[in-house]
Scaffold this motif. Structure first.
Motif, PDB file in Angstrom:
ATOM      1  N   GLU A 189       0.834  -1.201   0.000  1.00 27.55           N
ATOM      2  CA  GLU A 189       0.000   0.000   0.000  1.00 27.55           C
ATOM      3  C   GLU A 189       0.871   1.255   0.000  1.00 27.55           C
ATOM      4  O   GLU A 189       0.572   2.228  -0.709  1.00 27.55           O
ATOM      5  N   ALA A 190       1.956   1.247   0.776  1.00 28.56           N
ATOM      6  CA  ALA A 190       2.865   2.402   0.789  1.00 28.56           C
ATOM      7  C   ALA A 190       3.533   2.585  -0.569  1.00 28.56           C
ATOM      8  O   ALA A 190       3.811   3.717  -0.980  1.00 28.56           O
ATOM      9  N   ASP A 191       3.800   1.489  -1.272  1.00 27.11           N
ATOM     10  CA  ASP A 191       4.341   1.597  -2.633  1.00 27.11           C
ATOM     11  C   ASP A 191       3.377   2.355  -3.534  1.00 27.11           C
ATOM     12  O   ASP A 191       3.781   3.235  -4.308  1.00 27.11           O
ATOM     13  N   VAL A 192       2.097   2.008  -3.459  1.00 25.67           N
ATOM     14  CA  VAL A 192       1.082   2.654  -4.298  1.00 25.67           C
ATOM     15  C   VAL A 192       0.950   4.131  -3.947  1.00 25.67           C
ATOM     16  O   VAL A 192       0.939   5.000  -4.831  1.00 25.67           O
ATOM     17  N   ILE A 193       0.841   4.430  -2.651  1.00 28.56           N
ATOM     18  CA  ILE A 193       0.706   5.823  -2.225  1.00 28.56           C
ATOM     19  C   ILE A 193       1.954   6.614  -2.603  1.00 28.56           C
ATOM     20  O   ILE A 193       1.873   7.739  -3.109  1.00 28.56           O
ATOM     21  N   GLY A 194       3.121   6.027  -2.366  1.00 27.46           N
ATOM     22  CA  GLY A 194       4.371   6.704  -2.701  1.00 27.46           C
ATOM     23  C   GLY A 194       4.509   6.989  -4.177  1.00 27.46           C
ATOM     24  O   GLY A 194       5.027   8.046  -4.585  1.00 27.46           O
ATOM     25  N   LEU A 195       4.045   6.055  -5.010  1.00 29.10           N
ATOM     26  CA  LEU A 195       4.089   6.250  -6.464  1.00 29.10           C
ATOM     27  C   LEU A 195       3.247   7.455  -6.852  1.00 29.10           C
ATOM     28  O   LEU A 195       3.660   8.283  -7.683  1.00 29.10           O
ATOM     29  N   GLN A 196       2.081   7.574  -6.248  1.00 28.73           N
ATOM     30  CA  GLN A 196       1.215   8.716  -6.526  1.00 28.73           C
ATOM     31  C   GLN A 196       1.837  10.017  -6.034  1.00 28.73           C
ATOM     32  O   GLN A 196       1.802  11.041  -6.736  1.00 28.73           O
ATOM     33  N   LEU A 197       2.423   9.979  -4.839  1.00 34.12           N
ATOM     34  CA  LEU A 197       3.002  11.194  -4.268  1.00 34.12           C
ATOM     35  C   LEU A 197       4.169  11.706  -5.098  1.00 34.12           C
ATOM     36  O   LEU A 197       4.279  12.917  -5.344  1.00 34.12           O
ATOM     37  N   MET A 198       5.060  10.803  -5.509  1.00 31.46           N
ATOM     38  CA  MET A 198       6.216  11.261  -6.281  1.00 31.46           C
ATOM     39  C   MET A 198       5.789  11.814  -7.633  1.00 31.46           C
ATOM     40  O   MET A 198       6.343  12.801  -8.118  1.00 31.46           O
ATOM     41  N   ALA A 199       4.764  11.185  -8.229  1.00 28.93           N
ATOM     42  CA  ALA A 199       4.266  11.676  -9.513  1.00 28.93           C
ATOM     43  C   ALA A 199       3.622  13.046  -9.357  1.00 28.93           C
ATOM     44  O   ALA A 199       3.849  13.955 -10.170  1.00 28.93           O
ATOM     45  N   ASP A 200       2.825  13.232  -8.314  1.00 22.33           N
ATOM     46  CA  ASP A 200       2.172  14.523  -8.064  1.00 22.33           C
ATOM     47  C   ASP A 200       3.193  15.632  -7.821  1.00 22.33           C
ATOM     48  O   ASP A 200       2.922  16.804  -8.096  1.00 22.33           O
ATOM     49  N   ALA A 201       4.362  15.256  -7.281  1.00 20.63           N
ATOM     50  CA  ALA A 201       5.412  16.247  -7.009  1.00 20.63           C
ATOM     51  C   ALA A 201       6.271  16.546  -8.233  1.00 20.63           C
ATOM     52  O   ALA A 201       7.120  17.438  -8.178  1.00 20.63           O
ATOM     53  N   GLY A 202       6.072  15.798  -9.316  1.00 27.95           N
ATOM     54  CA  GLY A 202       6.835  16.046 -10.530  1.00 27.95           C
ATOM     55  C   GLY A 202       8.052  15.169 -10.707  1.00 27.95           C
ATOM     56  O   GLY A 202       8.898  15.434 -11.565  1.00 27.95           O
ATOM     57  N   PHE A 203       8.172  14.104  -9.913  1.00 26.95           N
ATOM     58  CA  PHE A 203       9.255  13.140 -10.086  1.00 26.95           C
ATOM     59  C   PHE A 203       8.778  12.010 -11.001  1.00 26.95           C
ATOM     60  O   PHE A 203       7.614  11.602 -10.936  1.00 26.95           O
ATOM     61  N   ASP A 204       9.671  11.512 -11.820  1.00 27.46           N
ATOM     62  CA  ASP A 204       9.322  10.488 -12.807  1.00 27.46           C
ATOM     63  C   ASP A 204       9.009   9.172 -12.099  1.00 27.46           C
ATOM     64  O   ASP A 204       9.906   8.559 -11.510  1.00 27.46           O
ATOM     65  N   MET A 244       1.430   2.007 -13.173  1.00 23.15           N
ATOM     66  CA  MET A 244       2.277   2.993 -13.828  1.00 23.15           C
ATOM     67  C   MET A 244       1.514   3.924 -14.765  1.00 23.15           C
ATOM     68  O   MET A 244       1.828   5.114 -14.862  1.00 23.15           O
ATOM     69  N   ASP A 245       0.515   3.418 -15.479  1.00 16.67           N
ATOM     70  CA  ASP A 245      -0.229   4.280 -16.406  1.00 16.67           C
ATOM     71  C   ASP A 245      -0.891   5.433 -15.654  1.00 16.67           C
ATOM     72  O   ASP A 245      -0.824   6.595 -16.093  1.00 16.67           O
ATOM     73  N   GLU A 246      -1.522   5.124 -14.534  1.00 16.83           N
ATOM     74  CA  GLU A 246      -2.151   6.165 -13.728  1.00 16.83           C
ATOM     75  C   GLU A 246      -1.104   7.148 -13.204  1.00 16.83           C
ATOM     76  O   GLU A 246      -1.301   8.370 -13.235  1.00 16.83           O
ATOM     77  N   ALA A 247       0.031   6.610 -12.745  1.00 16.89           N
ATOM     78  CA  ALA A 247       1.081   7.463 -12.202  1.00 16.89           C
ATOM     79  C   ALA A 247       1.660   8.385 -13.276  1.00 16.89           C
ATOM     80  O   ALA A 247       1.950   9.555 -13.003  1.00 16.89           O
ATOM     81  N   MET A 248       1.819   7.867 -14.477  1.00 22.15           N
ATOM     82  CA  MET A 248       2.351   8.703 -15.553  1.00 22.15           C
ATOM     83  C   MET A 248       1.393   9.839 -15.892  1.00 22.15           C
ATOM     84  O   MET A 248       1.823  10.955 -16.223  1.00 22.15           O
ATOM     85  N   GLY A 249       0.096   9.579 -15.803  1.00 26.97           N
ATOM     86  CA  GLY A 249      -0.875  10.644 -16.025  1.00 26.97           C
ATOM     87  C   GLY A 249      -0.748  11.743 -14.979  1.00 26.97           C
ATOM     88  O   GLY A 249      -0.793  12.936 -15.305  1.00 26.97           O
ATOM     89  N   ARG A 250      -0.550  11.353 -13.734  1.00 25.18           N
ATOM     90  CA  ARG A 250      -0.375  12.330 -12.656  1.00 25.18           C
ATOM     91  C   ARG A 250       0.931  13.095 -12.840  1.00 25.18           C
ATOM     92  O   ARG A 250       1.013  14.308 -12.572  1.00 25.18           O
ATOM     93  N   TYR A 251       1.967  12.393 -13.283  1.00 28.06           N
ATOM     94  CA  TYR A 251       3.276  13.005 -13.516  1.00 28.06           C
ATOM     95  C   TYR A 251       3.186  14.068 -14.613  1.00 28.06           C
ATOM     96  O   TYR A 251       3.722  15.174 -14.472  1.00 28.06           O
ATOM     97  N   GLU A 252       2.486  13.738 -15.692  1.00 33.75           N
ATOM     98  CA  GLU A 252       2.342  14.696 -16.794  1.00 33.75           C
ATOM     99  C   GLU A 252       1.563  15.932 -16.349  1.00 33.75           C
ATOM    100  O   GLU A 252       1.888  17.058 -16.733  1.00 33.75           O
ATOM    101  N   GLN A 253       0.531  15.738 -15.526  1.00 36.02           N
ATOM    102  CA  GLN A 253      -0.224  16.877 -14.999  1.00 36.02           C
ATOM    103  C   GLN A 253       0.664  17.752 -14.114  1.00 36.02           C
ATOM    104  O   GLN A 253       0.578  18.988 -14.161  1.00 36.02           O
ATOM    105  N   ALA A 254       1.510  17.104 -13.304  1.00 38.04           N
ATOM    106  CA  ALA A 254       2.414  17.868 -12.440  1.00 38.04           C
ATOM    107  C   ALA A 254       3.404  18.678 -13.260  1.00 38.04           C
ATOM    108  O   ALA A 254       3.684  19.843 -12.940  1.00 38.04           O
ATOM    109  N   GLN A 255       3.931  18.071 -14.297  1.00 39.91           N
ATOM    110  CA  GLN A 255       4.872  18.774 -15.166  1.00 39.91           C
ATOM    111  C   GLN A 255       4.205  19.985 -15.827  1.00 39.91           C
ATOM    112  O   GLN A 255       4.793  21.066 -15.907  1.00 39.91           O
ATOM    113  N   GLN A 256       2.980  19.789 -16.284  1.00 37.18           N
ATOM    114  CA  GLN A 256       2.249  20.887 -16.917  1.00 37.18           C
ATOM    115  C   GLN A 256       1.951  22.007 -15.925  1.00 37.18           C
ATOM    116  O   GLN A 256       1.853  23.183 -16.302  1.00 37.18           O
ATOM    117  N   ALA A 257       1.803  21.641 -14.642  1.00 38.45           N
ATOM    118  CA  ALA A 257       1.537  22.638 -13.606  1.00 38.45           C
ATOM    119  C   ALA A 257       2.816  23.329 -13.127  1.00 38.45           C
ATOM    120  O   ALA A 257       2.764  24.188 -12.236  1.00 38.45           O
TER     121      ALA A 257
END
Length: 266
Positions: A189-204, A244-257
């Motif tokens: 579960e921490a892996d999943v949450i961490g993946l989302q957090l790093m993507a939201d922060a703009g990390f690949d 990963m697909d969901e995380a990449m979507g969040r990552y792209e949104q973070a980059q755009q922001a």
């Protein structure tokens, strides 16, 4: 049987009074207050600081930079928690986060995490443990399991060598059937949450897979997954890849922001 009724009543009472939900929607048993856990976290962090020397200022700045970027992307309530992170001089590849927002990263981990994105995978994972109240759940699960075994022992009259042998077997069953799986579930579960957090922060987020490839190359033989408190490296990579697909979507949104962290590695 009478002892089964006692056990059912005790278990039901705990479940009704302390049922919460994790960030991923999973039901949890949490018996302790935030104040109790935060104090435990503070004491453990203080002890860790006494046992290990601090890392260099450059390493501290690097770890702080990555952590600050992730914390800045947290929801408002979690973002304003008093997060404290320190880098410690130790060859052991380890990181931790404690209730109360206390975090630590050993320099040995910096040898495995090759860049800021891989380090963000680790820090995001550790923050995920805190957000999901895993420490509370783990302590609560152990407490309720011990209570259930105690009720079973006293109510069913399991005394003598035969009874002790049976209770020992039940204890092993609880260890491998309840406590360890809970810990593995927490890690996943921490892996999943961490993946989302790093993507939201703009990390690949793809760096999370590379990190575990590095971990796998550095480690020796692992115990069977069912006897371990952590999933195997392969299981972790599979779980991350599935999200990963969901995380990449969040990552792209973070980059755009405009979230594009730049934390130079020392």
């Amino acid at each position: 049987m009478r002892w089964t009724r006692h056990l059912a009543v005790a278990t039901l009472a705990l479940s009704v009074t302390a049922c919460t939900t994790s960030p991923t929607g999973r039901q949890q048993l949490t018996l302790m207050s935030d104040a109790q856990l935060n104090e435990m976290g503070r004491e453990a962090y203080s002890q860790y600081q006494q046992e290990l020397p601090p890392a260099s200022q450059a390493e501290q700045r690097y770890v702080q930079c990555v952590a600050d970027a992730i914390v800045a992307a947290l929801p408002e309530r979690e973002r304003h928690q008093d997060w404290q992170i320190r880098a410690f001089e130790s060859e052991q590849a380890n990181a931790f986060a404690l209730p109360g927002g206390y975090m630590g990263v050993n320099t040995g981990l910096l040898d495995i995490a090759e860049n800021q994105d891989q380090l963000a995978s680790v820090i995001g994972h550790e923050i995920g443990h805190v957000l999901a109240s895993h420490a509370n759940e783990r302590v609560s699960t152990q407490t309720s399991t011990q209570l259930a075994l105690s009720v079973l022992s006293s109510a069913s009259g399991l005394q003598g060598p035969g009874g002790e042998q049976l209770m020992s077997a039940l204890g092993l069953g609880a260890q491998y059937g309840i406590l360890l799986p809970f810990s593995r579930r927490h890690e996943s579960e921490a892996d999943v949450i961490g993946l989302q957090l790093m993507a939201d922060a703009g990390f690949d987020p793809r760096a999370s897979i590379a990190l575990w490839e590095n971990m796998s190359a550095q480690s020796g033989g692992q115990p069977p997954a069912w006897m371990s408190t952590h999933p195997s490296h392969g299981q972790r990579m599979e779980g991350l890849q599935a999200r990963m697909d969901e995380a990449m979507g969040r990552y792209e949104q973070a980059q755009q922001a405009g979230r594009r962290p730049s934390c130079p590695r020392p």
